[in-house]
Motif scaffolding. Structure first.
Motif, PDB file in Angstrom:
ATOM      1  N   GLY A  14       0.682  -1.347  -0.073  1.00 23.04           N
ATOM      2  CA  GLY A  14       0.029  -0.054   0.175  1.00 23.04           C
ATOM      3  C   GLY A  14       0.720   1.188   0.061  1.00 23.04           C
ATOM      4  N   ALA A  15       2.071   1.102  -0.291  1.00 20.45           N
ATOM      5  CA  ALA A  15       2.864   2.499  -0.106  1.00 20.45           C
ATOM      6  C   ALA A  15       2.801   3.333  -1.416  1.00 20.45           C
ATOM      7  N   CYS A  16       2.150   2.385  -2.532  1.00 19.83           N
ATOM      8  CA  CYS A  16       2.227   3.350  -3.912  1.00 19.83           C
ATOM      9  C   CYS A  16       1.065   2.996  -4.590  1.00 19.83           C
ATOM     10  N   THR A  17       0.796   3.894  -5.651  1.00 21.29           N
ATOM     11  CA  THR A  17      -0.437   3.561  -6.174  1.00 21.29           C
ATOM     12  C   THR A  17      -0.322   3.518  -7.660  1.00 21.29           C
ATOM     13  N   SER A  18      -1.479   3.158  -8.369  1.00 18.63           N
ATOM     14  CA  SER A  18      -1.483   3.017  -9.920  1.00 18.63           C
ATOM     15  C   SER A  18      -2.551   3.944 -10.371  1.00 18.63           C
ATOM     16  N   LEU A  19      -2.574   4.865 -11.385  1.00 19.98           N
ATOM     17  CA  LEU A  19      -3.761   5.506 -11.279  1.00 19.98           C
ATOM     18  C   LEU A  19      -3.699   5.980 -13.038  1.00 19.98           C
ATOM     19  N   HIS A  20      -4.925   6.630 -13.303  1.00 18.42           N
ATOM     20  CA  HIS A  20      -5.086   7.374 -14.438  1.00 18.42           C
ATOM     21  C   HIS A  20      -5.097   6.246 -15.711  1.00 18.42           C
ATOM     22  N   PRO A  21      -5.905   5.113 -15.648  1.00 20.39           N
ATOM     23  CA  PRO A  21      -5.467   4.272 -16.790  1.00 20.39           C
ATOM     24  C   PRO A  21      -6.372   4.702 -18.054  1.00 20.39           C
ATOM     25  N   SER A  22      -5.857   4.458 -19.104  1.00 22.05           N
ATOM     26  CA  SER A  22      -6.632   4.604 -20.662  1.00 22.05           C
ATOM     27  C   SER A  22      -6.087   3.593 -21.460  1.00 22.05           C
ATOM     28  N   ILE A  23      -7.312   3.094 -22.251  1.00 24.37           N
ATOM     29  CA  ILE A  23      -7.206   1.786 -22.930  1.00 24.37           C
ATOM     30  C   ILE A  23      -7.222   2.165 -24.474  1.00 24.37           C
ATOM     31  N   ASP A  24      -6.172   1.674 -25.283  1.00 19.86           N
ATOM     32  CA  ASP A  24      -6.574   2.009 -26.811  1.00 19.86           C
ATOM     33  C   ASP A  24      -7.620   1.482 -27.474  1.00 19.86           C
ATOM     34  N   TYR A  25      -7.801   1.882 -28.689  1.00 21.67           N
ATOM     35  CA  TYR A  25      -8.934   1.809 -29.414  1.00 21.67           C
ATOM     36  C   TYR A  25      -9.317   0.065 -29.697  1.00 21.67           C
ATOM     37  N   TRP A  26      -8.086  -0.596 -29.827  1.00 23.07           N
ATOM     38  CA  TRP A  26      -8.485  -1.931 -30.287  1.00 23.07           C
ATOM     39  C   TRP A  26      -8.498  -2.894 -28.865  1.00 23.07           C
ATOM     40  N   GLY A  27      -8.467  -2.155 -27.794  1.00 21.36           N
ATOM     41  CA  GLY A  27      -8.532  -2.943 -26.471  1.00 21.36           C
ATOM     42  C   GLY A  27      -7.268  -3.908 -26.151  1.00 21.36           C
ATOM     43  N   GLY A  28      -6.206  -3.569 -26.585  1.00 25.57           N
ATOM     44  CA  GLY A  28      -4.942  -4.544 -26.446  1.00 25.57           C
ATOM     45  C   GLY A  28      -3.972  -3.885 -25.402  1.00 25.57           C
ATOM     46  N   ALA A  29      -4.064  -2.491 -25.410  1.00 20.24           N
ATOM     47  CA  ALA A  29      -2.991  -2.168 -24.491  1.00 20.24           C
ATOM     48  C   ALA A  29      -3.502  -1.015 -23.667  1.00 20.24           C
ATOM     49  N   VAL A  30      -2.761  -0.939 -22.417  1.00 16.05           N
ATOM     50  CA  VAL A  30      -3.587  -0.116 -21.415  1.00 16.05           C
ATOM     51  C   VAL A  30      -2.272   0.783 -21.020  1.00 16.05           C
ATOM     52  N   VAL A  31      -2.490   1.957 -20.686  1.00 18.14           N
ATOM     53  CA  VAL A  31      -1.388   2.868 -20.229  1.00 18.14           C
ATOM     54  C   VAL A  31      -1.847   3.592 -18.833  1.00 18.14           C
ATOM     55  N   PHE A  32      -0.975   3.800 -17.977  1.00 17.08           N
ATOM     56  CA  PHE A  32      -1.308   4.521 -16.936  1.00 17.08           C
ATOM     57  C   PHE A  32       0.021   5.167 -15.957  1.00 17.08           C
ATOM     58  N   ASP A  33      -0.019   5.861 -15.075  1.00 14.65           N
ATOM     59  CA  ASP A  33       1.065   6.217 -14.421  1.00 14.65           C
ATOM     60  C   ASP A  33       1.093   5.589 -13.101  1.00 14.65           C
ATOM     61  N   SER A  34       2.221   5.445 -12.407  1.00 16.28           N
ATOM     62  CA  SER A  34       2.175   4.796 -11.250  1.00 16.28           C
ATOM     63  C   SER A  34       3.589   5.343 -10.566  1.00 16.28           C
ATOM     64  N   ASP A  35       3.770   5.115  -9.206  1.00 13.90           N
ATOM     65  CA  ASP A  35       4.872   5.343  -8.306  1.00 13.90           C
ATOM     66  C   ASP A  35       5.081   4.087  -7.947  1.00 13.90           C
ATOM     67  N   HIS A  44      -1.061  11.008 -16.265  1.00 13.61           N
ATOM     68  CA  HIS A  44      -2.061  11.348 -17.289  1.00 13.61           C
ATOM     69  C   HIS A  44      -1.710  10.719 -18.640  1.00 13.61           C
ATOM     70  N   PRO A  45      -1.288   9.755 -18.803  1.00 12.76           N
ATOM     71  CA  PRO A  45      -1.124   9.251 -20.363  1.00 12.76           C
ATOM     72  C   PRO A  45      -2.379   8.888 -20.861  1.00 12.76           C
ATOM     73  N   VAL A  46      -2.350   8.935 -22.381  1.00 13.60           N
ATOM     74  CA  VAL A  46      -3.120   8.776 -23.403  1.00 13.60           C
ATOM     75  C   VAL A  46      -2.610   8.017 -24.599  1.00 13.60           C
ATOM     76  N   PRO A  47      -3.286   6.941 -25.035  1.00 19.07           N
ATOM     77  CA  PRO A  47      -2.619   6.417 -26.129  1.00 19.07           C
ATOM     78  C   PRO A  47      -3.337   6.731 -27.540  1.00 19.07           C
ATOM     79  N   SER A  48      -2.513   6.572 -28.506  1.00 22.83           N
ATOM     80  CA  SER A  48      -2.900   6.623 -29.967  1.00 22.83           C
ATOM     81  C   SER A  48      -3.886   5.511 -30.131  1.00 22.83           C
ATOM     82  N   ARG A  49      -4.442   5.193 -31.276  1.00 24.13           N
ATOM     83  CA  ARG A  49      -5.323   4.176 -31.638  1.00 24.13           C
ATOM     84  C   ARG A  49      -4.730   2.660 -31.211  1.00 24.13           C
ATOM     85  N   ASN A  50      -3.439   2.439 -31.589  1.00 19.69           N
ATOM     86  CA  ASN A  50      -2.758   1.105 -31.287  1.00 19.69           C
ATOM     87  C   ASN A  50      -1.662   1.095 -30.067  1.00 19.69           C
TER      88      ASN A  50
END
Length: 284
Positions: free
Chosen positions: A58-79, A117-123
């Motif tokens: 519990g000392a760190c967190t993973s936040l702000h997920p965003s998934i690409d158009y095709w549903g195969g990749a997820v980006v997020f920020d984390s410490d 606050h990452p955001v992915p392109s289509r793929n």
């Protein structure tokens, strides 16, 4: 307990979100420490997978997920140190497939700067994000700027302001070549804050919104990069925030002037048609 910030893929089948709940379908108790993690839910299979895993109780967190158009990749920020390359627990950008195989995309110079606050392109071949890190480029004043990272880990700084300005709320089109974000500047006093929506292409940076003593923010862009919507209290009689659209973005192969028969096409129309015929992606 709460589950927040859902992002859905282009097919409507995959949803990612952040949560401090214990939701992994195959491993009950995996998030027993109630740390904030990133999850993927498959609506077709009715199953949920925990993509990030804080092993530090519990000392760190993973936040702000965003998934690409095709549903195969997820980006997020984390410490968290999710891939063995973040021992100082700096806030970095990560990518994961929907099975939970995590890759760290950024490595900041120290634990004091933040990439988020990452955001992915289509793929997800391009991932845009905001950061006050230098990333070995030009951001020596540590102002909040917009960056992009390619799949090979190549980072590009897209905005460059002094410490009186900040750039945030980035959005990216499907190709990863057209981006919009919010730029806020207060060179003198907070009351003199200027906040506009900007658009960047291969041709450079341009303002989408306009006005004085008002603001614009939260720009979103269509998959083809041609249409932008944003919130603003500019151009209104009552000062209320309203939704605006911008369609001045150039689309190669489409007449810039909007001329239709029997109107005569402009020289720009002819140039755009020629560029489309030879496969050019740059607009005049």
């Amino acid at each position: 307990y709460s589950s927040l910030l859902p992002s859905v893929d282009g097919q409507g089948n995959g949803v990612v979100f952040e949560s401090d709940c214990d939701l992994d379908s195959s491993t009950p108790g995996r998030n027993g420490d109630a740390s904030v993690e990133v999850f993927f839910h498959d609506r077709v299979a009715s199953s949920t997978v925990q993509l990030s895993d804080d092993l530090g109780s519990g000392a760190c967190t993973s936040l702000h997920p965003s998934i690409d158009y095709w549903g195969g990749a997820v980006v997020f920020d984390s410490d968290c140190d999710l891939a063995g390359s973040n021992p100082d627990n700096a806030v970095e950008i990560f990518s994961s497939d929907v099975a939970g195989n995590v890759v760290q995309l950024t490595v900041g110079p120290d634990e004091f700067c933040v990439s988020e606050h990452p955001v992915p392109s289509r793929n997800a071949s391009t991932v845009a994000f905001e950061s006050d890190c230098g990333h070995g480029i030009d951001n020596q004043d540590e102002s909040l700027e917009i960056f992009s990272v390619a799949g090979a880990g190549v980072i590009t700084q897209l905005s460059d302001d002094d410490e009186s300005c900040s750039n945030s709320d980035v959005a990216v089109d499907g190709s990863g070549q057209v981006l919009v974000w919010t730029r806020a500047c207060a060179p003198e006093l907070p009351a003199a804050l200027s906040q506009e929506v900007l658009r960047v292409t291969d041709s450079g940076v341009a303002r989408v919104s306009g006005g004085e003593s008002c603001y614009a923010e939260q720009g979103a862009i269509s998959d083809d990069g041609a249409s932008i919507v944003f919130l603003s209290d500019c151009n209104g009689v009552d000062g209320a925030a309203e939704a605006f659209s911008y369609t001045g973005a150039c689309r190669c192969g489409a007449p810039r002037s909007g001329a239709v028969a029997p109107q005569l096409p402009s020289a720009s129309d002819a140039l755009l048609a020629l560029q489309a015929a030879v496969g050019s992606t740059l607009c005049p």
